[in-house]
Design a protein around this motif. Structure first.
Motif, PDB file in Angstrom:
ATOM      1  N   MET A 135      80.564  -4.272  91.182  1.00 15.26           N
ATOM      2  CA  MET A 135      80.661  -2.985  90.324  1.00 15.26           C
ATOM      3  C   MET A 135      81.631  -2.946  89.609  1.00 15.26           C
ATOM      4  N   ILE A 136      81.736  -2.752  88.301  1.00 19.32           N
ATOM      5  CA  ILE A 136      82.805  -2.620  87.243  1.00 19.32           C
ATOM      6  C   ILE A 136      83.512  -1.214  87.595  1.00 19.32           C
ATOM      7  N   LYS A 137      84.786  -1.465  87.655  1.00 16.01           N
ATOM      8  CA  LYS A 137      85.694  -0.016  87.875  1.00 16.01           C
ATOM      9  C   LYS A 137      86.122   0.395  86.737  1.00 16.01           C
ATOM     10  N   PRO A 138      86.268   1.901  86.783  1.00 13.99           N
ATOM     11  CA  PRO A 138      86.756   2.717  85.422  1.00 13.99           C
ATOM     12  C   PRO A 138      87.873   1.984  84.762  1.00 13.99           C
ATOM     13  N   ALA A 139      89.102   1.324  85.483  1.00 15.96           N
ATOM     14  CA  ALA A 139      90.068   0.801  84.626  1.00 15.96           C
ATOM     15  C   ALA A 139      89.716  -0.512  83.916  1.00 15.96           C
ATOM     16  N   PHE A 140      88.642  -1.167  84.258  1.00 16.79           N
ATOM     17  CA  PHE A 140      88.307  -2.371  83.399  1.00 16.79           C
ATOM     18  C   PHE A 140      87.839  -1.708  82.291  1.00 16.79           C
ATOM     19  N   LEU A 141      86.864  -0.742  82.179  1.00 14.43           N
ATOM     20  CA  LEU A 141      86.387  -0.103  80.882  1.00 14.43           C
ATOM     21  C   LEU A 141      87.443   0.347  80.171  1.00 14.43           C
ATOM     22  N   THR A 142      88.409   1.047  80.764  1.00 14.57           N
ATOM     23  CA  THR A 142      89.656   1.453  79.961  1.00 14.57           C
ATOM     24  C   THR A 142      90.198  -0.018  79.338  1.00 14.57           C
ATOM     25  N   LYS A 176      88.331  -0.816  76.234  1.00 12.18           N
ATOM     26  CA  LYS A 176      88.335   0.191  75.172  1.00 12.18           C
ATOM     27  C   LYS A 176      89.867  -0.178  74.530  1.00 12.18           C
ATOM     28  N   ASN A 177      90.697  -0.184  75.158  1.00 12.19           N
ATOM     29  CA  ASN A 177      92.108  -0.640  74.555  1.00 12.19           C
ATOM     30  C   ASN A 177      92.125  -1.905  73.756  1.00 12.19           C
ATOM     31  N   PHE A 178      91.503  -3.123  74.430  1.00 12.90           N
ATOM     32  CA  PHE A 178      91.364  -3.998  73.630  1.00 12.90           C
ATOM     33  C   PHE A 178      90.496  -4.029  72.209  1.00 12.90           C
ATOM     34  N   ALA A 179      89.428  -3.192  72.285  1.00 16.09           N
ATOM     35  CA  ALA A 179      88.690  -2.872  71.066  1.00 16.09           C
ATOM     36  C   ALA A 179      89.630  -2.227  69.933  1.00 16.09           C
ATOM     37  N   LYS A 180      90.365  -1.161  70.477  1.00 17.89           N
ATOM     38  CA  LYS A 180      91.370  -0.309  69.739  1.00 17.89           C
ATOM     39  C   LYS A 180      92.397  -1.337  69.128  1.00 17.89           C
ATOM     40  N   ASN A 181      92.673  -2.154  69.687  1.00 19.75           N
ATOM     41  CA  ASN A 181      93.893  -3.089  69.301  1.00 19.75           C
ATOM     42  C   ASN A 181      93.266  -4.295  68.309  1.00 19.75           C
ATOM     43  N   ASP A 211      82.265   7.206  76.307  1.00 21.82           N
ATOM     44  CA  ASP A 211      82.117   5.703  76.380  1.00 21.82           C
ATOM     45  C   ASP A 211      82.126   5.134  74.764  1.00 21.82           C
ATOM     46  N   GLN A 212      82.582   6.176  74.004  1.00 18.08           N
ATOM     47  CA  GLN A 212      82.202   5.716  72.499  1.00 18.08           C
ATOM     48  C   GLN A 212      83.744   5.697  71.909  1.00 18.08           C
ATOM     49  N   LEU A 213      83.970   4.691  70.996  1.00 12.95           N
ATOM     50  CA  LEU A 213      85.118   4.747  70.166  1.00 12.95           C
ATOM     51  C   LEU A 213      84.750   4.854  68.762  1.00 12.95           C
ATOM     52  N   ILE A 214      85.142   5.662  67.729  1.00 13.40           N
ATOM     53  CA  ILE A 214      84.905   5.761  66.743  1.00 13.40           C
ATOM     54  C   ILE A 214      85.947   5.684  65.502  1.00 13.40           C
ATOM     55  N   PHE A 215      85.590   4.710  64.774  1.00 20.11           N
ATOM     56  CA  PHE A 215      86.637   4.190  63.710  1.00 20.11           C
ATOM     57  C   PHE A 215      86.563   4.820  62.562  1.00 20.11           C
ATOM     58  N   TYR A 216      87.396   5.434  61.841  1.00 17.91           N
ATOM     59  CA  TYR A 216      87.296   6.106  60.621  1.00 17.91           C
ATOM     60  C   TYR A 216      87.998   5.382  59.641  1.00 17.91           C
ATOM     61  N   LEU A 217      87.139   5.134  58.460  1.00 17.48           N
ATOM     62  CA  LEU A 217      87.706   4.503  57.297  1.00 17.48           C
ATOM     63  C   LEU A 217      87.754   5.794  56.034  1.00 17.48           C
ATOM     64  N   TYR A 218      88.834   5.814  55.628  1.00 15.67           N
ATOM     65  CA  TYR A 218      89.173   6.865  54.310  1.00 15.67           C
ATOM     66  C   TYR A 218      89.016   6.196  52.893  1.00 15.67           C
ATOM     67  N   VAL A 219      88.040   6.666  52.250  1.00 16.70           N
ATOM     68  CA  VAL A 219      87.714   5.996  50.772  1.00 16.70           C
ATOM     69  C   VAL A 219      88.470   7.391  50.032  1.00 16.70           C
ATOM     70  N   ILE A 227      81.510   2.926  67.969  1.00 15.27           N
ATOM     71  CA  ILE A 227      80.945   1.606  68.738  1.00 15.27           C
ATOM     72  C   ILE A 227      80.772   2.172  70.234  1.00 15.27           C
ATOM     73  N   LEU A 228      79.956   2.214  70.882  1.00 14.77           N
ATOM     74  CA  LEU A 228      79.465   2.615  72.312  1.00 14.77           C
ATOM     75  C   LEU A 228      79.586   1.280  73.171  1.00 14.77           C
ATOM     76  N   LEU A 229      80.709   1.673  73.883  1.00 17.19           N
ATOM     77  CA  LEU A 229      81.113   0.950  75.159  1.00 17.19           C
ATOM     78  C   LEU A 229      80.700   1.338  76.501  1.00 17.19           C
ATOM     79  N   ARG A 230      79.523   0.886  76.964  1.00 18.99           N
ATOM     80  CA  ARG A 230      78.618   1.258  78.283  1.00 18.99           C
ATOM     81  C   ARG A 230      78.501   0.076  79.195  1.00 18.99           C
ATOM     82  N   VAL A 231      79.084   0.254  80.375  1.00 17.91           N
ATOM     83  CA  VAL A 231      78.824  -0.907  81.135  1.00 17.91           C
ATOM     84  C   VAL A 231      77.701  -0.170  82.174  1.00 17.91           C
ATOM     85  N   GLU A 232      76.531  -1.192  82.208  1.00 15.86           N
ATOM     86  CA  GLU A 232      75.545  -0.755  83.083  1.00 15.86           C
ATOM     87  C   GLU A 232      75.198  -1.752  84.180  1.00 15.86           C
TER      88      GLU A 232
END
Length: 98
Positions: free
Chosen positions: A1-8, A11-16, A42-50, A90-95
């Motif tokens: 089973m995936i552990k919470p630390a892996f999901l973290t 998320k950090n990888f995606a943000k970077n 479980d969601q990252l929201i990236f914002y762009l400002y025009v 971006i929804l990051l969910r491990v099922e």
């Protein structure tokens, strides 16, 4: 089973990994910096400002450091003189099963 630390870590990888955004305004591609990133469960929201560009926004994308599209979204927005914020969730969910 995936552990919470892996999901973290994911998320950090995606943000970077996402370095900038790109919109299509009046048929022209314009690169924009990431305005901000919000983590909401479980969601990252990236914002762009025009800011001051005016016209028809038909497309937005999140790009990695090599300029590859990691996510895209199609629009039909007539942007006026006021600033406009585009949210790219971006929804990051491990099922899995135990």
């Amino acid at each position: 089973m995936i552990k919470p630390a892996f999901l973290t870590d994911i998320k950090n990888f995606a943000k970077n990994h996402i370095k900038k955004g790109r919109i299509t305004l009046n048929g022209v591609n314009i690169e924009l910096p990431i305005y901000r990133v919000v983590e909401n469960g479980d969601q990252l929201i990236f914002y762009l400002y025009v800011e001051d560009q005016q016209g028809f926004i038909s497309h937005a994308a999140l790009l990695d450091g090599n300029g590859r599209e990691m996510q895209e979204k199609f629009f039909s927005i007539n942007k006026g003189i006021n600033g406009y914020t585009i949210a790219m969730p971006i929804l990051l969910r491990v099922e899995g099963t135990t």
